[in-house]
Design a protein around this motif. Structure first.
Motif, PDB file in Angstrom:
ATOM      1  N   ALA A   9       0.854  -1.194   0.000  1.00  0.00           N
ATOM      2  CA  ALA A   9       0.000   0.000   0.000  1.00  0.00           C
ATOM      3  C   ALA A   9       0.887   1.240   0.000  1.00  0.00           C
ATOM      4  CB  ALA A   9      -0.924  -0.013   1.210  1.00  0.00           C
ATOM      5  N   VAL A  44      -5.833   2.173   4.364  1.00  0.00           N
ATOM      6  CA  VAL A  44      -4.711   1.346   4.822  1.00  0.00           C
ATOM      7  C   VAL A  44      -3.466   2.207   4.992  1.00  0.00           C
ATOM      8  CG1 VAL A  44      -3.139  -0.526   4.187  1.00  0.00           C
ATOM      9  CG2 VAL A  44      -5.598  -0.816   3.866  1.00  0.00           C
ATOM     10  N   THR A  52       2.358  -1.321   3.784  1.00  0.00           N
ATOM     11  CA  THR A  52       1.583  -2.438   4.328  1.00  0.00           C
ATOM     12  C   THR A  52       1.181  -3.370   3.180  1.00  0.00           C
ATOM     13  OG1 THR A  52       0.708  -1.062   6.111  1.00  0.00           O
ATOM     14  CG2 THR A  52      -0.512  -3.078   5.601  1.00  0.00           C
ATOM     15  N   VAL A  54      -1.130  -5.636   1.045  1.00  0.00           N
ATOM     16  CA  VAL A  54      -2.568  -5.767   0.882  1.00  0.00           C
ATOM     17  C   VAL A  54      -2.876  -6.679  -0.298  1.00  0.00           C
ATOM     18  CG1 VAL A  54      -3.111  -3.507   1.889  1.00  0.00           C
ATOM     19  CG2 VAL A  54      -2.763  -3.706  -0.575  1.00  0.00           C
ATOM     20  N   ASP A  71      -5.887  -6.627   4.558  1.00  0.00           N
ATOM     21  CA  ASP A  71      -4.628  -6.161   5.139  1.00  0.00           C
ATOM     22  C   ASP A  71      -4.286  -7.038   6.342  1.00  0.00           C
ATOM     23  OD1 ASP A  71      -5.429  -4.928   7.762  1.00  0.00           O
ATOM     24  OD2 ASP A  71      -6.609  -3.620   6.470  1.00  0.00           O
TER      25      ASP A  71
END
Length: 128
Positions: A9, A44, A52, A54, A71
């Motif tokens: 992300a 997110v 992150t 995802v 997530d």
């Protein structure tokens, strides 16, 4: 057929995801799905941080399209905040999601959570 994309992300991923959704659903049926993907990815990034991992899934059916973003944080549940003024620059993403979708929700999964929304197919959207 389901579109599945795994990525990190980051802000520049939003455009790539919107393009992939448009290609998957067709330009005439993708506007609301593209909006939802951008909002979910933005949440997110804002709440879990850039980078992150995802997974996006977009599934088209005869009567609806489902957009899901998974997530790794099962505890950071999205809660639609009340925007406090017309000039607030945040706090509207989930309200937009709710406005364009038939329904939306969150489900906990092993090792994370998925935020999802169901969108009406194009024929239903034009009747709004």
């Amino acid at each position: 057929m389901t579109l599945t994309i795994r990525l990190l992300a980051v802000p520049k991923a939003a455009g790539l995801l919107r393009h992939a959704v448009r290609e998957h659903l067709g330009a005439g049926r993708s506007a609301d799905a593209e909006l939802c993907v951008s909002e979910l990815l933005g949440n997110v990034i804002t709440h879990l941080g850039e980078g992150t991992p995802v997974t996006l899934r977009v599934t088209g059916r005869a009567t609806r399209t489902r957009v899901e973003l998974t997530d790794p944080d099962p505890h950071a549940w999205p809660v639609p905040p009340a925007a406090t003024a017309d000039t607030d620059e945040s706090g509207r993403g989930l309200a937009l999601l709710a406005a364009v979708s038939l329904r939306w929700g969150v489900r906990r999964e092993p090792g994370g959570k998925t935020v999802w929304c169901d969108l009406p197919r194009e024929s239903s959207q034009s009747e709004r």
